[in-house]
Design a protein around this motif. Structure first.
Motif: not given
Ligand SMILES: C[S@@+](CC[C@H](N)C(=O)[O-])C[C@H]1O[C@@H](n2cnc3c(N)ncnc32)[C@H](O)[C@@H]1O
Length: 270
Positions: A34, A36, A90-91, A94-95, A115, A119
């Motif tokens: 991660d 980011k 949380s990403t 994207d994952r 956030r 984002f």
């Protein structure tokens, strides 16, 4: 430029998994890679170094187990809708973005304000300000196409049992036959918080004791899977560095591991 944060007590806990993911991404062999999270921890003006101990790595392993629950859903419903209730920074979108999924990330006002600095909404990705305990977000979900997957990671633990159970019942009624993933902690875990180095660094404490997730079937849920860190999905364990695999095996029968459950339910058909 570094970003000052001003978050409520429970909201501040989102910085623990964020730092866990950043530390994981700095390793040679990373579970979530991660990048980011590294960028965010370098931008946010906060003393992350006060977070220490096994819970940092644990938050990464937890995220990887929850990721797999979502992946399994997306394999069957690639254009479905995933809703992360209490997303923090949380990403996961994207994952796991497969180019088709519709995704909603929900969190309370101060967290969402933070956030939104990092984002952006897009055609298939929407951030909503709201509380898991309210019903305002229901319509945003029902408007989206396809089957729904609901997820709430490290959120419900912080609230009183009656409030959690009433909310689960309401969600089950509103979204019949819907997968719902969330974690539960038993009495041992709750009582040992003050000895946990990450909790020594924050004021929030977890409240909801749930020794047996099966008892939540009374809220209109059916328990499908309940995993501990010692029982990850086989495809997930392969992504874990050797030391995590060994630790999970060695500690697999001890109370800190056996009392923390990462559960996948389906709500009743209605
Ligand atoms: C430990 S963090 C977990 C964040 C994220 N799920 C993760 O795993 O990185 C707890 C999260 O619960 C959120 N939260 C607190 N109260 C909430 C509420 N009433 N409804 C939804 N989320 C809430 C916080 O803002 C924070 O993001």
């Amino acid at each position: 430029m570094s970003e000052q944060v001003s978050l409520g007590a429970i909201q501040e806990t989102l910085l623990i998994p964020l730092y866990g993911r950043a530390q994981d991404a700095r390793r040679g062999k990373s579970v979530l890679s991660d990048r980011k999270a590294i960028e965010l921890t370098e931008t946010i003006d906060y003393d992350f170094s006060k977070f220490r101990g096994p819970s940092l790595g644990g938050s990464v392993l937890r995220a990887s187990i929850f990721d797999e629950y979502v992946r399994e859903f997306l394999r069957e419903h690639p254009a479905g809708t995933v809703v992360d209730l209490g997303c923090g920074l949380s990403t996961r979108f994207d994952r796991l973005d497969n180019g088709l999924v519709h995704w909603i990330d929900l969190d309370v006002e101060d967290t969402m304000a933070l956030r939104r600095k990092y984002f952006e909404d897009s055609e298939r990705y929407t951030m909503i300000t709201g509380s898991i305990f309210d019903t305002d977000w229901f319509s945003a979900v029902t408007e989206r196409p396809g089957p729904v997957f609901l997820l709430s990671e490290a959120v419900l633990l912080y609230f009183p049992a009656e409030r959690v159970r009433a909310t689960l019942s309401r969600i089950a009624k509103q979204f019949p036959s819907t997968p719902l993933a969330f974690d539960t902690g038993g009495a041992f875990m709750m009582r040992s918080q003050d000895r946990n180095p990450v909790f020594k660094a924050v004021t929030a404490r977890m409240e909801w004791i749930c020794d047996d997730p099966k008892t939540l079937e009374q809220c209109g849920l059916r328990l499908r899977e309940s995993r501990t860190f010692a029982q990850p999905q086989p495809s997930v364990v392969r992504t874990w560095p050797l030391q995590y695999r060994l630790a999970a095996k060695l500690l697999g029968r001890t109370a800190p591991v056996t009392t923390y459950k990462l559960n996948l339910f389906t709500t009743s058909p209605g």
